[in-house]
Design an enzyme around this catalytic site. Structure first.
Site, mmCIF file in Angstrom:
data_model
loop_
_atom_site.group_PDB
_atom_site.id
_atom_site.type_symbol
_atom_site.label_atom_id
_atom_site.label_comp_id
_atom_site.label_asym_id
_atom_site.label_seq_id
_atom_site.Cartn_x
_atom_site.Cartn_y
_atom_site.Cartn_z
ATOM 1 N N LYS A 187 6.571 -1.725 1.991
ATOM 2 C CA LYS A 187 5.147 -1.227 2.687
ATOM 3 C C LYS A 187 4.088 -2.320 2.197
ATOM 4 O O LYS A 187 3.337 -1.970 1.504
ATOM 5 C CB LYS A 187 4.919 0.213 2.097
ATOM 6 C CG LYS A 187 3.939 0.974 2.861
ATOM 7 C CD LYS A 187 4.222 2.376 2.419
ATOM 8 C CE LYS A 187 3.221 3.352 3.165
ATOM 9 N NZ LYS A 187 3.256 3.366 4.607
ATOM 10 N N GLU B 131 12.951 2.277 13.696
ATOM 11 C CA GLU B 131 12.121 3.493 13.392
ATOM 12 C C GLU B 131 10.825 3.525 14.435
ATOM 13 O O GLU B 131 11.110 2.678 15.539
ATOM 14 C CB GLU B 131 11.679 3.176 11.917
ATOM 15 C CG GLU B 131 10.983 1.930 11.556
ATOM 16 C CD GLU B 131 10.510 1.631 10.340
ATOM 17 O OE1 GLU B 131 10.396 2.587 9.661
ATOM 18 O OE2 GLU B 131 10.042 0.504 9.830
ATOM 19 N N TYR C 78 0.717 -1.271 0.214
ATOM 20 C CA TYR C 78 -0.098 0.090 -0.119
ATOM 21 C C TYR C 78 1.060 1.141 -0.039
ATOM 22 O O TYR C 78 2.113 1.136 0.102
ATOM 23 C CB TYR C 78 -1.037 0.111 1.325
ATOM 24 C CG TYR C 78 -0.208 0.279 2.395
ATOM 25 C CD1 TYR C 78 0.604 -0.656 3.211
ATOM 26 C CD2 TYR C 78 -0.755 1.589 2.995
ATOM 27 C CE1 TYR C 78 1.026 -0.140 4.527
ATOM 28 C CE2 TYR C 78 0.363 1.956 4.292
ATOM 29 C CZ TYR C 78 0.842 1.006 4.998
ATOM 30 O OH TYR C 78 1.324 1.448 6.132
ATOM 31 N N LEU D 172 11.255 1.364 6.928
ATOM 32 C CA LEU D 172 10.694 1.875 5.732
ATOM 33 C C LEU D 172 11.443 3.118 5.138
ATOM 34 O O LEU D 172 11.462 3.931 6.073
ATOM 35 C CB LEU D 172 9.124 2.052 5.751
ATOM 36 C CG LEU D 172 8.416 2.271 4.653
ATOM 37 C CD1 LEU D 172 8.014 1.244 4.117
ATOM 38 C CD2 LEU D 172 7.185 3.179 4.961
HETATM 39 N N1 PMP Z 1 7.989 3.622 8.812
HETATM 40 C C1 PMP Z 1 6.588 2.926 9.118
HETATM 41 C C2 PMP Z 1 6.765 1.743 9.772
HETATM 42 C C3 PMP Z 1 5.573 3.753 8.511
HETATM 43 O O1 PMP Z 1 4.413 3.080 8.521
HETATM 44 C C4 PMP Z 1 5.692 4.812 7.968
HETATM 45 C C5 PMP Z 1 4.487 5.502 7.403
HETATM 46 N N2 PMP Z 1 3.631 5.159 6.477
HETATM 47 C C6 PMP Z 1 6.878 5.734 8.051
HETATM 48 C C7 PMP Z 1 8.044 5.090 8.614
HETATM 49 C C8 PMP Z 1 7.137 6.834 7.446
HETATM 50 O O2 PMP Z 1 6.892 6.971 6.001
HETATM 51 P P1 PMP Z 1 6.411 8.372 5.181
HETATM 52 O O3 PMP Z 1 7.221 9.280 5.273
HETATM 53 O O4 PMP Z 1 6.427 7.865 3.639
HETATM 54 O O5 PMP Z 1 5.021 8.444 5.521
#
Ligand code: PMP
Length: 289
Positions: A144, A176, A30, A200
């Site tokens: 993701k 993270e 997603y 991610l």
């Molecule tokens: N890490 C994880 C596990 C996440 O779910 C997200 C948000 N989807 C992020 C980091 C941050 O990613 P982004 O800046 O693309 O929203």
């Protein structure tokens, strides 16, 4: 209006067969793309990450980049809110239940958009509470995936403690947040872990790194130990919906030192400002047809 497999419809009319592998196995990926005043933010970058998630789980992308761009702009145009969070997901499709890939399943494509909810001003100004939790997810956190059970459990661990996010530690190192990337400030230097299979690759993470470099803010991309997290001068989380959100307490203890303890630090405030300014420049660009 939502989009499901080529058709637009109200969400309460959308139906998915129970044998969809997204439902049975969490077999899909997603994206969440914020859109400000009709401008999807970093659209190309989100779609490139979608492609790498699809490659990571071996689902053939049902559309090319241009078609995806069109669809995202279309869903934003079809929905009434000024700022929106576009959610899209692709699953491996519908097939008799068997772990091995079906030979001829057609990917299911679903997109919806909701009003974009970003943190209230009080949280931006005061910061938020987080807790540390052992990162017990799989080893492909760079994908993701819609299989988010571990992330749900990790987030709930934070909520159970009255906190808004969990900061994940694996083998004594920061990875993270359960749904965000984490930045640490030590002695005036912004530090964050590199992009590996353990995190991610956040779109906001990239923006923050670019803004730090463009504005001459000291930055190190390297492994961060648990001890460095616990003794940080500042901690922030970043994501498309949280933007740059300062962390005020970690496991109930104030983040930072001296007069700044438990309060967002100066670099958080600076980066927040840079991020908001950057967003405004994006919003001033003409909306593509
Ligand atoms: N890490 C994880 C596990 C996440 O779910 C997200 C948000 N989807 C992020 C980091 C941050 O990613 P982004 O800046 O693309 O929203």
């Amino acid at each position: 209006m939502i989009y499901l497999n080529g058709e637009w419809m109200p969400i309460d009319q959308a139906r998915i067969p129970v044998l969809d592998r997204g439902f049975i196995f969490g077999d899909g990926v997603y994206e969440v793309i914020p859109s400000y005043s009709g401008h999807p933010f970093r659209l190309r970058e989100h779609l490139v990450r979608l492609q790498s998630s699809l490659d990571g789980v071996r689902i053939v992308n049902p559309y090319g980049l241009d078609r995806w761009e069109e669809l995202v702009r279309e869903i934003v145009a079809k929905n009434p809110w000024e700022d929106q969070g576009v959610y899209l997901q692709v699953t491996r499709g519908v097939a008799p239940r068997d772990h091995a890939f079906p030979k001829d399943a057609k990917p299911t494509v679903f997109m919806m958009s909701n009003p974009l909810v970003t943190p209230p001003q009080s949280q931006r100004e005061k910061g938020v509470a987080v807790v540390t939790v052992a990162d017990n997810r799989w080893l492909r956190c760079d994908i993701k995936s819609v299989s988010l059970l571990a992330n749900c459990l990790l987030r709930q661990a934070a909520v159970d403690e009255g906190a808004v996010e969990s900061v994940l530690l694996r083998d004594g190192m920061l990875t993270e947040g359960s749904a965000s990337n984490i930045f640490v400030v030590r002695d005036g230097v912004i530090v964050t872990p590199p992009k590996t299979n353990f995190i991610l690759p956040g779109i906001t993470y990239d923006v923050v790194i670019e803004l730090a470099r463009a504005n001459g803010l000291p930055l190190e991309i390297r492994q961060v130990s648990e001890a460095e997290v616990r003794s940080a001068d500042e901690l922030w989380m970043t994501s498309s919906t949280k933007e740059v959100l300062p962390i005020s307490t970690l496991d109930g203890k104030p983040v930072g030192h001296g007069d700044n303890a438990g309060k967002p630090g100066p670099l958080a405030a600076r980066m927040n400002q840079l991020y908001q300014d950057y967003k405004r420049t994006v919003m001033r660009a003409p909306v593509k047809a």
